[in-house]
Design a protein around this motif. Structure first.
Motif: not given
Length: 349
Positions: A141-167
């Motif tokens: 379990t994690r205490e951070m609020v996070l939804e799966g639709g908010a993040i995109e992974s390339d599987g090689e260490g790069t994550l794509l997201t939006t400031s409007a959601c995560l921040l």
């Protein structure tokens, strides 16, 4: 300690779904959304199993009879009784990672997209399922609020997201950009976070989830929504997002291959006339196929063609999602993939 967030194209054990109930927000549309979910299950189970959370034993019995009639193989469907608020498994479901060579499922806090909707039962759902023994990997379990639709992974260490959601201060107001990146690095092993500052869909409740806007198709390719109508209120923001994507670079300094997805004609709610968030970026990658939301629009065919070019080794399967957008989500939002090794093998025995 090293971690890796799997990309969606990583081999999967199953797709997790949460079935709606007649007492949920889907009540006026229950027949329509169930028909869509039935089509979704029929499509997915041609390639891999589904894990479906149902409200009670009566709903499980009814769906068992229905899927028998639809000839869905028994070994491809697994039901578990667990109460929920809504259907959006992408955001209340677990996120699979590999940590020091061992598989792990991460359970984040889900608040109904910053407190917009009731989410207490959805927030407990992953823990409930883990307690019922359906997963094949331990849950953390994690205490951070996070939804799966908010993040995109390339599987090689790069994550794509939006400031409007995560921040957004309605998620983790105590965490700034650097703190969020540190959490993502620790949990997912990412070395880079690519932030988009532009892009939003009218009718979207998620504060610009990345899976409504831009998606990794492979480590070098991003498919994204592009509005080609200057009179559309989305035009300026999506044009600005397109310029951001063009400026992004891979870790080796090369540009991404960008694939523009078409813009469907505006969809409006028939009851009160508000605009609905129709997007082709909300596709789902499964074993051997890509399931693509469609909206009975001429642009559907263009979207299918674009994604066929992005995934030449997978079947491209359209799913009519006109009912889904009535509740402000689409196909990807309904689903959460369980990477290989994440489903309890005893379910298939």
């Amino acid at each position: 300690m090293t971690a890796r967030l799997f990309p969606e194209w990583h081999p999967q054990d199953a797709i997790q779904l949460t079935w709606p109930t007649p007492t949920s927000d889907w009540a006026p549309l229950i027949d329509h959304i169930e028909a869509t979910l039935e089509a979704l299950v029929c499509a997915i189970t041609r390639y891999e199993p589904v894990l479906i959370s149902v409200h009670d034993a009566a709903q499980r019995a009814r769906l068992t009879t229905r899927f028998d009639a639809l000839h869905v193989p028994v070994e491809q469907r697994h039901f578990v009784v667990a109460d929920s608020d809504d259907t959006w498994a992408r955001d209340h479901g677990p996120i699979g990672v590999e940590r020091d060579g061992r598989l792990e499922l991460l359970d984040y806090v889900f608040t109904g997209w910053g407190g917009k909707f009731a989410a207490e039962r959805d927030n407990r759902l992953t823990e409930t399922l883990a307690g019922l023994g359906v997963y094949g990997a331990p849950l953390a379990t994690r205490e951070m609020v996070l939804e799966g639709g908010a993040i995109e992974s390339d599987g090689e260490g790069t994550l794509l997201t939006t400031s409007a959601c995560l921040l957004n201060p309605n998620r983790n107001p105590e965490l700034g950009r650097e703190a969020v990146e540190a959490r993502l690095a620790a949990d997912f092993g990412v070395s880079r976070v690519l932030w988009l500052e532009n892009g939003h869909l009218e009718g979207d409740d998620t504060d610009s989830h990345i899976d409504t806007l831009a998606r990794f198709c492979d480590p070098a390719t991003i498919a994204y929504v592009r509005c080609d109508d200057p009179s559309d209120p989305h035009f300026d923001a999506l044009a600005a997002m397109e310029e951001e994507l063009k400026a992004l670079r891979r870790e080796d300094g090369s540009a991404y291959r960008l694939l523009a997805l078409p813009w469907p004609k505006a969809c409006f709610d028939p009851d009160d006339g508000h605009r609905l968030p129709a997007t082709y970026a909300n596709f789902l990658i499964i074993n051997g196929a890509v399931l693509v939301p469609t909206y009975a629009d001429a642009a559907d065919f263009i979207a299918l063609e674009v994604l066929a070019g992005a995934f030449p080794d997978r079947d491209i399967v359209p799913i009519d999602c006109r009912a889904v957008i009535r509740q402000h989500g689409s196909l990807h939002c309904l689903t959460m993939q369980l990477p290989r090794g994440m489903l309890n093998p005893a379910l298939s025995s």
